[in-house]
Scaffold this active site. Structure first.
Site, PDB file in Angstrom:
ATOM      1  N   VAL A  11       0.756  -1.316   0.285  1.00  0.00           N
ATOM      2  CA  VAL A  11      -0.164  -0.500   0.510  1.00  0.00           C
ATOM      3  C   VAL A  11       1.014   1.329  -0.257  1.00  0.00           C
ATOM      4  O   VAL A  11       0.744   2.511  -0.612  1.00  0.00           O
ATOM      5  CB  VAL A  11      -0.527   0.040   1.451  1.00  0.00           C
ATOM      6  N   THR A  86      -1.723  -4.859   8.727  1.00  0.00           N
ATOM      7  CA  THR A  86      -2.551  -4.763  10.039  1.00  0.00           C
ATOM      8  C   THR A  86      -2.590  -6.430   9.817  1.00  0.00           C
ATOM      9  O   THR A  86      -4.154  -6.708   9.608  1.00  0.00           O
ATOM     10  CB  THR A  86      -3.318  -4.222   9.962  1.00  0.00           C
ATOM     11  N   GLY A 256     -14.022 -19.529  -9.421  1.00  0.00           N
ATOM     12  CA  GLY A 256     -12.761 -20.117  -9.491  1.00  0.00           C
ATOM     13  C   GLY A 256     -12.500 -21.556  -7.798  1.00  0.00           C
ATOM     14  O   GLY A 256     -13.423 -20.940  -7.379  1.00  0.00           O
ATOM     15  N   CYS A 263      -6.339  -9.978   1.197  1.00  0.00           N
ATOM     16  CA  CYS A 263      -6.618  -8.994   1.631  1.00  0.00           C
ATOM     17  C   CYS A 263      -8.405  -9.621   2.291  1.00  0.00           C
ATOM     18  O   CYS A 263      -9.060  -9.061   3.634  1.00  0.00           O
ATOM     19  CB  CYS A 263      -7.080  -7.941   1.194  1.00  0.00           C
TER      20      CYS A 263
HETATM   21  C1  UGA Z   1      -8.793  -6.612  -2.605  1.00  0.00           C
HETATM   22  C2  UGA Z   1      -9.996  -5.863  -3.594  1.00  0.00           C
HETATM   23  O1  UGA Z   1     -10.111  -6.391  -4.126  1.00  0.00           O
HETATM   24  C3  UGA Z   1      -9.346  -4.354  -3.558  1.00  0.00           C
HETATM   25  O2  UGA Z   1      -9.975  -3.056  -3.658  1.00  0.00           O
HETATM   26  C4  UGA Z   1      -8.559  -3.996  -2.254  1.00  0.00           C
HETATM   27  O3  UGA Z   1      -8.318  -2.787  -2.130  1.00  0.00           O
HETATM   28  C5  UGA Z   1      -7.438  -5.304  -1.488  1.00  0.00           C
HETATM   29  O4  UGA Z   1      -7.967  -6.441  -1.569  1.00  0.00           O
HETATM   30  C6  UGA Z   1      -6.991  -4.771   0.111  1.00  0.00           C
HETATM   31  O5  UGA Z   1      -7.313  -4.626   0.264  1.00  0.00           O
HETATM   32  O6  UGA Z   1      -6.133  -4.403  -0.150  1.00  0.00           O
HETATM   33  P1  UGA Z   1      -6.785  -8.191  -4.131  1.00  0.00           P
HETATM   34  O7  UGA Z   1      -6.226  -9.214  -3.213  1.00  0.00           O
HETATM   35  O8  UGA Z   1      -5.527  -7.499  -4.747  1.00  0.00           O
HETATM   36  O9  UGA Z   1      -7.826  -6.851  -3.365  1.00  0.00           O
HETATM   37  O10 UGA Z   1      -6.963  -9.225  -4.955  1.00  0.00           O
HETATM   38  P2  UGA Z   1      -8.746  -9.386  -5.795  1.00  0.00           P
HETATM   39  O11 UGA Z   1      -8.781  -9.473  -7.052  1.00  0.00           O
HETATM   40  O12 UGA Z   1      -9.796  -8.594  -5.317  1.00  0.00           O
HETATM   41  O13 UGA Z   1      -8.918 -10.993  -5.961  1.00  0.00           O
HETATM   42  C7  UGA Z   1      -9.403 -11.935  -4.137  1.00  0.00           C
HETATM   43  C8  UGA Z   1      -9.332 -13.408  -5.085  1.00  0.00           C
HETATM   44  O14 UGA Z   1     -10.516 -12.848  -4.904  1.00  0.00           O
HETATM   45  C9  UGA Z   1      -8.430 -13.821  -5.193  1.00  0.00           C
HETATM   46  O15 UGA Z   1      -8.541 -14.776  -4.873  1.00  0.00           O
HETATM   47  C10 UGA Z   1      -9.285 -14.291  -6.925  1.00  0.00           C
HETATM   48  O16 UGA Z   1      -8.623 -15.275  -7.310  1.00  0.00           O
HETATM   49  C11 UGA Z   1     -10.543 -13.911  -6.082  1.00  0.00           C
HETATM   50  N1  UGA Z   1     -11.107 -13.822  -7.042  1.00  0.00           N
HETATM   51  C12 UGA Z   1     -11.673 -12.709  -8.015  1.00  0.00           C
HETATM   52  C13 UGA Z   1     -12.338 -14.844  -7.925  1.00  0.00           C
HETATM   53  O17 UGA Z   1     -12.166 -16.439  -7.335  1.00  0.00           O
HETATM   54  N2  UGA Z   1     -13.541 -14.177  -8.548  1.00  0.00           N
HETATM   55  C14 UGA Z   1     -13.578 -13.224  -8.781  1.00  0.00           C
HETATM   56  O18 UGA Z   1     -14.352 -12.900  -9.752  1.00  0.00           O
HETATM   57  C15 UGA Z   1     -12.266 -11.945  -8.775  1.00  0.00           C
END
Ligand code: UGA
Length: 432
Positions: A11, A86, A256, A263
């Site tokens: 971040v 955190t 998936g 996060c």
């Molecule tokens: C997530 C949020 O999307 C961000 O907006 C937020 O700022 C961030 O957490 C955080 O709190 O710092 P991130 O953890 O980088 O971001 O990843 P995502 O792209 O959100 O994916 C999270 C999980 O969901 C992954 O395992 C991904 O494979 C899964 N996912 C995502 C799915 O299984 N299906 C989807 O359609 C989208």
């Protein structure tokens, strides 16, 4: 504006670099000397597309600096962003705020003129109140405002998310702080995004509520994928049909494995903890966490279904091992559960990963990293498409595997069932 970023994790590094690129004077501080020395010469500790180039560019023009001197850096700045980690507390499952409060103590000693203290780290509701209490003293009276300004960046898309945010949330009742932060964000807000001024506690909840909602959306489609599989329906059709309704939206509806990363798992648990403490039962988020835990078993069950009970000496190839594409992050990645299990079962595991070799599997027997997809796939009994990297989307498996019977388990539903059938490939995916 003179900005100090404390914590050069994901971040802090992204926010600091992007603020510098907007022409601010930014100093990023971390207590890890080695990390700071590397950053000073443009070497970054994480894989994030576009970040290294942006750091190098801003180091050159001196809008971006790195330091281990927290006291000097706080004194010299008008806005201080707290961006330290955190992590989930092992005992109570809430966010561990040790580092946030340590930083607050350092800030307390160094308030020499009016400063805005901003929490960008994801912190539970009322953390801002607690930081304010720490900072309060006779000497510091009227010399600071504590603001909550959560970040919504996704790993792998962070620069884009920072430059083109859907919204910027600033939680404060101070008109002065709000005015200054609005002028900081104005170059981004102009690009069609919305700047929202809320209460500080409101901003703290918005961050958790957003992540918990996205985790719920994914779990919802994952649960429906189970139903689709039993009823011979393709879950991708369902996602499409649902997502085109603008009230639902098509993003974050990809079925998936269990969601991972640093996060969603952490923030859903922390939100539940906070709510439980004030006797509010967040039953929906609780079921999401429970369902996601159960879903972690899905890949192993599928692998047995495809290869049978005995996995000894079976050659199993993983294409990608990170929790999602665009990152080298292994936290809560499905591979972290599956690969050790397969290793115990004496399978022969190979993996190809665009971000390279992973220490996570260093101690396991029969796990080998390959730097070419072709070598990792040759003569494999099962190819597992684990991560949705673009380079896995158009592979010619017949050429890669060199076997009569080709078996693929596609955890990300990247391929067409029909095409696979036409190619005589035994293809298994999720919710189809
Ligand atoms: C997530 C949020 O999307 C961000 O907006 C937020 O700022 C961030 O957490 C955080 O709190 O710092 P991130 O953890 O980088 O971001 O990843 P995502 O792209 O959100 O994916 C999270 C999980 O969901 C992954 O395992 C991904 O494979 C899964 N996912 C995502 C799915 O299984 N299906 C989807 O359609 C989208």
């Amino acid at each position: 504006m003179k900005i100090c970023i404390i914590g050069t994790g994901y971040v802090g590094l992204v926010s600091g670099t992007c603020f510098a690129d907007l022409g601010n004077d930014v100093i990023c501080v971390d207590k890890d000397k080695h990390k700071i020395e590397n950053l000073k010469i443009g070497k970054i500790p994480i894989f994030e597309p576009g970040l290294e180039e942006l750091i190098v560019k801003n180091l050159k023009i001196k809008t971006l600096k790195f330091s281990t001197d927290i006291n000097r850096s706080i004194k010299d700045s008008n806005i201080i962003f707290i961006c330290v980690g955190t992590p989930t507390d092992k005992k109570n499952k809430n966010a561990n705020l040790k580092y946030v409060y340590q930083v607050a103590q350092s800030i307390k000693k160094n308030i020499n003129k009016y400063k805005i203290i901003v929490t960008k780290s994801t912190v539970p509701i009322t953390t801002g109140d607690k930081i304010e209490k720490i900072l309060n003293s006779k000497k510091n009276k009227n010399k600071f405002d504590v603001v909550s300004n959560p970040e919504f960046l996704r790993e792998g898309e962070a620069i884009r998310d920072f430059c083109y945010p859907d919204r910027v949330v600033v939680g404060t009742n101070s008109k002065k702080a709000n005015k200054i932060l609005k002028s900081l964000y104005i170059p981004l807000v102009k690009k069609d995004s919305r700047y929202i001024n809320t209460s500080r506690r409101g901003a703290e909840i918005i961050k958790y509520a957003s992540n918990a909602f996205l985790a719920t959306k994914i779990s919802y489609i994952n649960e429906l994928a189970n139903l689709c599989e039993k009823t011979s329906v393709d879950v991708k059709e369902v996602s499409l049909g649902m997502g085109l309704d603008q009230r639902i939206g098509e993003r974050f509806l990809r079925a998936g494995p269990a969601y991972g990363g640093s996060c969603f798992p952490k923030d859903t648990k922390s939100l539940i903890y906070t709510a439980d403490k004030v006797k509010i039962n967040l039953s929906i988020v609780k079921s999401v966490v429970k369902f996601n835990e159960q879903r972690k078993k899905l890949p192993i069950n599928k692998i047995h279904k495809i290869l049978g009970k005995r996995l000894k000496n079976k050659k199993i190839t993983f294409l990608g091992v990170t929790f999602k594409a665009g990152t080298d992050d292994m936290r809560e990645s499905p591979s972290i559960n599956v690969i050790p299990y397969l290793s115990k079962k004496n399978a022969e595991i190979r993996y190809y990963e665009p971000t390279g070799y992973k220490d996570a599997f260093k101690k396991l027997k029969n796990v080998k990293f390959f730097d070419k997809i072709k070598d990792a796939c040759n003569l494999s009994d099962l190819i597992i498409i684990h991560t949705d990297w673009n380079e896995f989307k158009q592979l010619n498996f017949k050429k890669l595997v060199n076997k009569k019977i080709i078996k693929i388990f596609d955890m990300r539903n990247l391929y067409s069932i029909k095409k696979m059938k036409n190619n005589n490939i035994k293809y298994f995916s999720i919710g189809r």
